[in-house]
Motif scaffolding. Structure first.
Motif, mmCIF file in Angstrom:
data_model
loop_
_atom_site.group_PDB
_atom_site.id
_atom_site.type_symbol
_atom_site.label_atom_id
_atom_site.label_comp_id
_atom_site.label_asym_id
_atom_site.label_seq_id
_atom_site.Cartn_x
_atom_site.Cartn_y
_atom_site.Cartn_z
ATOM 1 N N THR A 130 10.161 -11.521 -33.073
ATOM 2 C CA THR A 130 11.131 -10.432 -33.196
ATOM 3 C C THR A 130 12.063 -10.522 -31.985
ATOM 4 O O THR A 130 11.764 -11.232 -31.009
ATOM 5 C CB THR A 130 10.424 -9.069 -33.174
ATOM 6 O OG1 THR A 130 9.771 -8.932 -31.897
ATOM 7 C CG2 THR A 130 9.394 -8.949 -34.300
ATOM 8 N N VAL A 131 13.144 -9.749 -32.017
ATOM 9 C CA VAL A 131 14.028 -9.743 -30.839
ATOM 10 C C VAL A 131 13.277 -9.214 -29.607
ATOM 11 O O VAL A 131 13.396 -9.813 -28.521
ATOM 12 C CB VAL A 131 15.333 -8.952 -31.121
ATOM 13 C CG1 VAL A 131 16.163 -8.816 -29.842
ATOM 14 C CG2 VAL A 131 16.147 -9.651 -32.214
ATOM 15 N N PRO A 132 12.463 -8.146 -29.735
ATOM 16 C CA PRO A 132 11.694 -7.747 -28.539
ATOM 17 C C PRO A 132 10.743 -8.846 -28.036
ATOM 18 O O PRO A 132 10.515 -8.955 -26.823
ATOM 19 C CB PRO A 132 10.919 -6.505 -29.029
ATOM 20 C CG PRO A 132 11.791 -5.925 -30.096
ATOM 21 C CD PRO A 132 12.399 -7.114 -30.802
ATOM 22 N N ASN A 156 31.441 -10.782 -36.498
ATOM 23 C CA ASN A 156 32.451 -9.732 -36.707
ATOM 24 C C ASN A 156 31.795 -8.404 -37.081
ATOM 25 O O ASN A 156 32.164 -7.350 -36.554
ATOM 26 C CB ASN A 156 33.435 -10.130 -37.823
ATOM 27 C CG ASN A 156 34.360 -11.231 -37.346
ATOM 28 O OD1 ASN A 156 34.528 -11.430 -36.139
ATOM 29 N ND2 ASN A 156 34.949 -11.967 -38.281
ATOM 30 N N LYS A 157 30.825 -8.499 -37.982
ATOM 31 C CA LYS A 157 30.127 -7.281 -38.416
ATOM 32 C C LYS A 157 29.396 -6.639 -37.232
ATOM 33 O O LYS A 157 29.435 -5.417 -37.048
ATOM 34 C CB LYS A 157 29.120 -7.665 -39.518
ATOM 35 C CG LYS A 157 28.497 -6.505 -40.226
ATOM 36 C CD LYS A 157 27.692 -7.021 -41.427
ATOM 37 C CE LYS A 157 26.813 -5.916 -41.987
ATOM 38 N NZ LYS A 157 25.915 -6.371 -43.043
ATOM 39 N N PHE A 158 28.784 -7.468 -36.414
ATOM 40 C CA PHE A 158 28.069 -6.966 -35.233
ATOM 41 C C PHE A 158 29.058 -6.286 -34.275
ATOM 42 O O PHE A 158 28.801 -5.195 -33.756
ATOM 43 C CB PHE A 158 27.350 -8.139 -34.536
ATOM 44 C CG PHE A 158 26.678 -7.767 -33.248
ATOM 45 C CD1 PHE A 158 25.372 -7.289 -33.236
ATOM 46 C CD2 PHE A 158 27.337 -7.907 -32.035
ATOM 47 C CE1 PHE A 158 24.745 -6.937 -32.046
ATOM 48 C CE2 PHE A 158 26.722 -7.567 -30.836
ATOM 49 C CZ PHE A 158 25.423 -7.088 -30.839
ATOM 50 N N ASP A 172 18.988 -5.543 -27.042
ATOM 51 C CA ASP A 172 18.659 -4.259 -27.681
ATOM 52 C C ASP A 172 19.610 -4.003 -28.851
ATOM 53 O O ASP A 172 19.199 -3.504 -29.902
ATOM 54 C CB ASP A 172 18.745 -3.102 -26.670
ATOM 55 C CG ASP A 172 17.617 -3.168 -25.650
ATOM 56 O OD1 ASP A 172 16.569 -3.777 -25.971
ATOM 57 O OD2 ASP A 172 17.781 -2.641 -24.540
ATOM 58 N N CYS A 173 20.891 -4.328 -28.662
ATOM 59 C CA CYS A 173 21.859 -4.168 -29.757
ATOM 60 C C CYS A 173 21.492 -5.083 -30.924
ATOM 61 O O CYS A 173 21.531 -4.679 -32.086
ATOM 62 C CB CYS A 173 23.279 -4.496 -29.288
ATOM 63 S SG CYS A 173 23.923 -3.358 -28.069
ATOM 64 N N TRP A 174 21.117 -6.319 -30.603
ATOM 65 C CA TRP A 174 20.755 -7.257 -31.684
ATOM 66 C C TRP A 174 19.497 -6.804 -32.412
ATOM 67 O O TRP A 174 19.369 -6.982 -33.622
ATOM 68 C CB TRP A 174 20.575 -8.678 -31.132
ATOM 69 C CG TRP A 174 21.879 -9.372 -30.942
ATOM 70 C CD1 TRP A 174 22.480 -9.680 -29.755
ATOM 71 C CD2 TRP A 174 22.760 -9.823 -31.975
ATOM 72 N NE1 TRP A 174 23.680 -10.304 -29.986
ATOM 73 C CE2 TRP A 174 23.880 -10.399 -31.349
ATOM 74 C CE3 TRP A 174 22.720 -9.793 -33.365
ATOM 75 C CZ2 TRP A 174 24.946 -10.953 -32.059
ATOM 76 C CZ3 TRP A 174 23.777 -10.333 -34.082
ATOM 77 C CH2 TRP A 174 24.874 -10.903 -33.435
ATOM 78 N N ASN A 175 18.575 -6.191 -31.675
ATOM 79 C CA ASN A 175 17.364 -5.695 -32.326
ATOM 80 C C ASN A 175 17.724 -4.604 -33.331
ATOM 81 O O ASN A 175 17.264 -4.619 -34.480
ATOM 82 C CB ASN A 175 16.401 -5.155 -31.261
ATOM 83 C CG ASN A 175 15.063 -4.780 -31.849
ATOM 84 O OD1 ASN A 175 14.565 -5.444 -32.761
ATOM 85 N ND2 ASN A 175 14.480 -3.700 -31.362
ATOM 86 N N SER A 180 18.764 -3.153 -39.303
ATOM 87 C CA SER A 180 19.522 -2.723 -40.495
ATOM 88 C C SER A 180 20.055 -3.907 -41.308
ATOM 89 O O SER A 180 20.557 -3.700 -42.414
ATOM 90 C CB SER A 180 20.642 -1.743 -40.125
ATOM 91 O OG SER A 180 21.202 -2.042 -38.910
ATOM 92 N N ASN A 181 19.949 -5.112 -40.774
ATOM 93 C CA ASN A 181 20.388 -6.314 -41.508
ATOM 94 C C ASN A 181 19.305 -7.388 -41.375
ATOM 95 O O ASN A 181 19.467 -8.370 -40.647
ATOM 96 C CB ASN A 181 21.708 -6.841 -40.915
ATOM 97 C CG ASN A 181 22.815 -5.804 -40.952
ATOM 98 O OD1 ASN A 181 23.458 -5.611 -41.970
ATOM 99 N ND2 ASN A 181 23.029 -5.115 -39.835
#
Ligand SMILES: C[S@@+](CC[C@H](N)C(=O)[O-])C[C@H]1O[C@@H](n2cnc3c(N)ncnc32)[C@H](O)[C@@H]1O
Length: 199
Positions: A130-132, A156-158, A172-175, A180-181
């Protein structure tokens, strides 16, 4: 090319080769080791200060359907042979109305080729992350995150959701984004890290 030396070895036996590198790439490899952290430690021991390591790791969220297929393989005892692979495919296709298989059939091109299907579902050893988990690995090994490699439409969506400067390297933003995606990292987390010079 005259300045490339090719060699082949087990990562777990590289610690004593007496060489260090400015750049190391291990895409789709460390998650197949019994102990991926040992692989990280060995590769990092070969990386020069300020050197860059490019890694590819399976995403737990993106591989949820694949984990379900692996559980089905274990339950039914499908062997990693052409017959076993065809039997797995038949079962999944027969139950294609189930959402987990629906998504898999629509997105995983490897499902439709024998060698692809074997690599997709039948690896004897695989870990997902996972990202964490990535955040924890970088903290443990003293690494700076340089960014994920993703298609421009995903970036772009991010950035529409996280327009702040620096968000692209904020795990944290990517997590939150991946939550949601969940298919964002369908092709693995591919990213680069820099070894902090003070190590
Ligand atoms: C799925 S392939 C990925 C290959 C390639 N990096 C790519 O992106 O297409 C996984 C690779 O990991 C290699 N591998 C697995 N365990 C290894 C180890 N202990 N040392 C070196 N390579 C290993 C396998 O030989 C295989 O080529």
């Amino acid at each position: 090319m005259h300045n490339i030396e090719y060699a082949q070895a087990d990562i777990l036996k590289l610690a004593t080769i007496g060489k260090t590198f400015d750049r190391i790439e291990a895409v789709g490899v460390l998650h197949h080791l019994a102990d991926p952290r040992l692989g990280w430690r060995i590769l990092l021991s070969l990386l020069k200060p300020n050197g860059v390591l490019r890694v590819g790791l399976y995403s737990t969220a993106a591989r949820r359907s694949i984990a379900e297929a692996r559980a089905l393989i274990a339950e039914r005892g499908y062997p990693a042979t052409p017959e076993g692979i065809r039997a797995l495919r038949r079962t999944i296709i027969r139950n294609r109305h189930e959402q987990r298989w629906n998504l898999l059939l629509a997105t995983a091109d490897d499902f439709y080729s024998m060698s692809g299907c074997r690599d997709l579902f039948f690896n004897v050893m695989e870990h997902t992350f996972t990202v964490p988990d990535i955040t924890a690995l970088l903290a443990e090994f003293g690494l700076s995150f340089l960014g994920f490699e993703l298609d421009a439409d995903v970036v772009n969506k991010f950035q529409q959701r996280y327009p702040a400067a620096g968000a692209l390297t904020d795990l944290d933003c990517w997590n939150a984004f991946e939550r949601s995606n969940p298919q964002t990292f369908r092709n693995m987390y591919v990213f680069s890290v820099r070894r902090n010079a003070t190590d």
